[in-house]
Motif scaffolding. Sequence first.
Motif, PDB file in Angstrom:
ATOM      1  N   VAL A   1      29.112 102.519  35.726  1.00  0.00           N
ATOM      2  CA  VAL A   1      28.344 103.524  36.630  1.00  0.00           C
ATOM      3  C   VAL A   1      27.675 104.428  35.531  1.00  0.00           C
ATOM      4  N   SER A   2      28.152 104.831  34.458  1.00  0.00           N
ATOM      5  CA  SER A   2      27.635 105.771  33.212  1.00  0.00           C
ATOM      6  C   SER A   2      25.991 105.077  33.077  1.00  0.00           C
ATOM      7  N   TYR A   3      25.976 103.569  32.755  1.00  0.00           N
ATOM      8  CA  TYR A   3      24.701 103.142  32.598  1.00  0.00           C
ATOM      9  C   TYR A   3      23.653 103.195  33.786  1.00  0.00           C
ATOM     10  N   VAL A   4      24.145 103.069  35.037  1.00  0.00           N
ATOM     11  CA  VAL A   4      23.341 103.132  36.168  1.00  0.00           C
ATOM     12  C   VAL A   4      22.871 104.575  36.218  1.00  0.00           C
TER      13      VAL A   4
ATOM     14  N   LEU B   1      27.106 100.294  43.036  1.00  0.00           N
ATOM     15  CA  LEU B   1      26.480 100.828  41.772  1.00  0.00           C
ATOM     16  C   LEU B   1      25.123 101.523  42.119  1.00  0.00           C
ATOM     17  N   ILE B   2      24.312 100.695  42.795  1.00  0.00           N
ATOM     18  CA  ILE B   2      22.920 101.256  43.048  1.00  0.00           C
ATOM     19  C   ILE B   2      22.920 102.716  43.493  1.00  0.00           C
ATOM     20  N   HIS B   3      23.981 103.111  44.169  1.00  0.00           N
ATOM     21  CA  HIS B   3      23.988 104.584  44.723  1.00  0.00           C
ATOM     22  C   HIS B   3      24.385 105.528  43.726  1.00  0.00           C
ATOM     23  N   TYR B   4      24.338 105.111  42.556  1.00  0.00           N
ATOM     24  CA  TYR B   4      24.629 106.013  41.435  1.00  0.00           C
ATOM     25  C   TYR B   4      23.095 106.258  40.521  1.00  0.00           C
ATOM     26  N   ALA B   5      22.215 105.615  41.162  1.00  0.00           N
ATOM     27  CA  ALA B   5      20.871 105.776  40.289  1.00  0.00           C
ATOM     28  C   ALA B   5      20.171 107.106  40.486  1.00  0.00           C
TER      29      ALA B   5
END
Length: 231
Positions: free
Chosen positions: A157-160, A181-185
């Motif tokens: 998550v931290s990288y996304v 994960l994409i929702h953290y972009a």
Amino acid sequence: MEKRLVVLSGAGMSAESGIQTFRDAGGLWEGHDVMEVASPEGWKKNKELVLDFYNQRRRQLLTCEPNEAHLLLAELEQYYNTTIVTQNVDDLHERAGSSHIIHLHGELLKVRSVQNSKLIYPWSKDLHNTDINDLGHKLRPHIVWFGEMVPELENAVSYVKKADIIIIIGTSMQVYPAASLIHYAKPNALAYYIDTNPAIINQTPCKINIIAEKASIGLKSIINDLKNNSQ
């Protein structure tokens, strides 16, 4: 400043290398109900079946090579600060030359102590129920099974969250929490989704460019744009 690229890869990434995808349309995995071979309950019920299943997967992996898509992603490290977040348990990203890989679901070429999940060991041969570590602990596949915590999720998550460009590749976006994960972009992130049968992803912060192709063809279609956009 070097742009940050995050790749979210799934089973379709390795399909061109001959590694069979997660499960067929019937919900079976190599003829097994997934819960028989990929859950803590399945492990308790029949350790020999689970060990045999992963021994077969491991043997198969050792006969496979990275495909063109793996190599193209490795090449992008010359242009971007690249992180690969993969649901795959194979080592094909590593063998292709990618240097920063987060394995969400564990690694087929590693095993771990059943008593201490932090005791992890490289393993390229068959694993037997009699195998132990130097503390006398029995060993299990280093795989995140259904119902288990995903230890690397927060790291991913931290990288996304910091990514300028995101490539989703070879995944049905159906397995959670990886699919979230994409929702953290970032809203201004440039995102691509490459898959032969792309899922509909709702309410993402950023716009996603969908490319309905297999991994290598989809990547080749955007590789020059990615290289040119790296500055």
